[in-house]
Design a protein around this motif. Structure first.
Motif, mmCIF file in Angstrom:
data_model
loop_
_atom_site.group_PDB
_atom_site.id
_atom_site.type_symbol
_atom_site.label_atom_id
_atom_site.label_comp_id
_atom_site.label_asym_id
_atom_site.label_seq_id
_atom_site.Cartn_x
_atom_site.Cartn_y
_atom_site.Cartn_z
ATOM 1 N N ALA A 33 -61.888 86.982 -2.561
ATOM 2 C CA ALA A 33 -60.741 87.542 -3.621
ATOM 3 C C ALA A 33 -60.449 88.917 -3.595
ATOM 4 O O ALA A 33 -59.465 89.327 -3.707
ATOM 5 C CB ALA A 33 -61.342 86.898 -5.172
ATOM 6 N N GLN A 92 -60.960 90.534 -0.980
ATOM 7 C CA GLN A 92 -59.991 90.951 0.312
ATOM 8 C C GLN A 92 -58.580 90.333 -0.140
ATOM 9 O O GLN A 92 -57.701 91.202 0.647
ATOM 10 C CB GLN A 92 -60.580 90.096 1.428
ATOM 11 C CG GLN A 92 -60.268 90.556 2.680
ATOM 12 C CD GLN A 92 -61.031 89.818 3.981
ATOM 13 O OE1 GLN A 92 -61.783 88.884 3.612
ATOM 14 N NE2 GLN A 92 -60.535 89.871 5.170
ATOM 15 N N ALA A 93 -58.367 89.325 -0.668
ATOM 16 C CA ALA A 93 -56.745 88.908 -0.837
ATOM 17 C C ALA A 93 -56.083 89.889 -1.934
ATOM 18 O O ALA A 93 -54.957 90.136 -1.492
ATOM 19 C CB ALA A 93 -56.953 87.506 -1.583
ATOM 20 N N LEU A 94 -56.828 90.359 -2.796
ATOM 21 C CA LEU A 94 -56.180 91.387 -3.854
ATOM 22 C C LEU A 94 -55.834 92.780 -2.868
ATOM 23 O O LEU A 94 -55.162 93.257 -3.166
ATOM 24 C CB LEU A 94 -57.160 91.722 -4.916
ATOM 25 C CG LEU A 94 -57.396 90.702 -6.083
ATOM 26 C CD1 LEU A 94 -58.381 91.042 -6.962
ATOM 27 C CD2 LEU A 94 -55.944 90.509 -6.448
ATOM 28 N N GLU A 154 -70.557 81.633 -4.747
ATOM 29 C CA GLU A 154 -70.120 82.404 -5.509
ATOM 30 C C GLU A 154 -69.643 83.907 -4.828
ATOM 31 O O GLU A 154 -68.926 84.412 -5.353
ATOM 32 C CB GLU A 154 -70.751 82.674 -6.806
ATOM 33 C CG GLU A 154 -70.926 81.427 -7.545
ATOM 34 C CD GLU A 154 -72.283 80.412 -7.075
ATOM 35 O OE1 GLU A 154 -72.916 80.759 -6.434
ATOM 36 O OE2 GLU A 154 -71.999 79.274 -7.814
ATOM 37 N N THR A 195 -66.919 83.632 -2.465
ATOM 38 C CA THR A 195 -65.851 83.536 -3.024
ATOM 39 C C THR A 195 -65.244 84.924 -3.529
ATOM 40 O O THR A 195 -64.009 85.319 -3.544
ATOM 41 C CB THR A 195 -65.714 82.404 -4.085
ATOM 42 O OG1 THR A 195 -66.200 81.334 -3.574
ATOM 43 C CG2 THR A 195 -64.547 82.132 -4.755
ATOM 44 N N ALA A 196 -66.008 85.577 -4.152
ATOM 45 C CA ALA A 196 -65.818 86.817 -4.699
ATOM 46 C C ALA A 196 -65.356 87.858 -3.780
ATOM 47 O O ALA A 196 -64.267 88.536 -3.877
ATOM 48 C CB ALA A 196 -66.957 87.536 -5.629
ATOM 49 N N THR A 203 -69.127 89.173 3.126
ATOM 50 C CA THR A 203 -68.988 87.897 3.305
ATOM 51 C C THR A 203 -69.864 87.233 4.555
ATOM 52 O O THR A 203 -70.356 86.355 4.578
ATOM 53 C CB THR A 203 -67.431 87.356 3.611
ATOM 54 O OG1 THR A 203 -66.729 87.844 2.596
ATOM 55 C CG2 THR A 203 -67.455 85.918 3.829
#
Length: 87
Positions: free
Chosen positions: A70, A72-74, A63, A66-67, A51
């Motif tokens: 995502a 990192q959040a998962l 994009e 954002t990926a 990032t």
């Protein structure tokens, strides 16, 4: 990642089984999943580096960022679930 995992660990240790594990040590405790946490931490650090390394002027920067977020959040959700299922 750290605050959510710490809160999940405190929540897991506040159960009857978790407090017994904390009080009496290894009796009835599951082994701590150190491998899962090391892989999760590695993934989070890599997602953070990706990032931060993406230049803002790159054509698909939004994009890719954002990926990476995502992922990192998962990984954080996975770490919380592992911490909650520990004791």
């Amino acid at each position: 990642m750290i605050p959510a995992v710490l809160m999940a660990g405190i929540l897991a240790l506040s159960t009857e089984r978790g407090s017994r594990c904390l009080t009496y040590g290894g009796d009835g405790c599951s082994p701590w999943p150190a491998g899962a946490f090391s892989w999760t931490l590695t993934g989070v650090v890599l997602a953070c580096v990706v990032t931060m390394a993406i230049p803002a002027r790159m054509r698909r920067a939004h994009e890719l960022r954002t990926a990476a977020f995502a992922v990192q959040a998962l990984l954080e959700a996975f770490a919380v679930i592992v911490a909650l299922s520990f004791p």
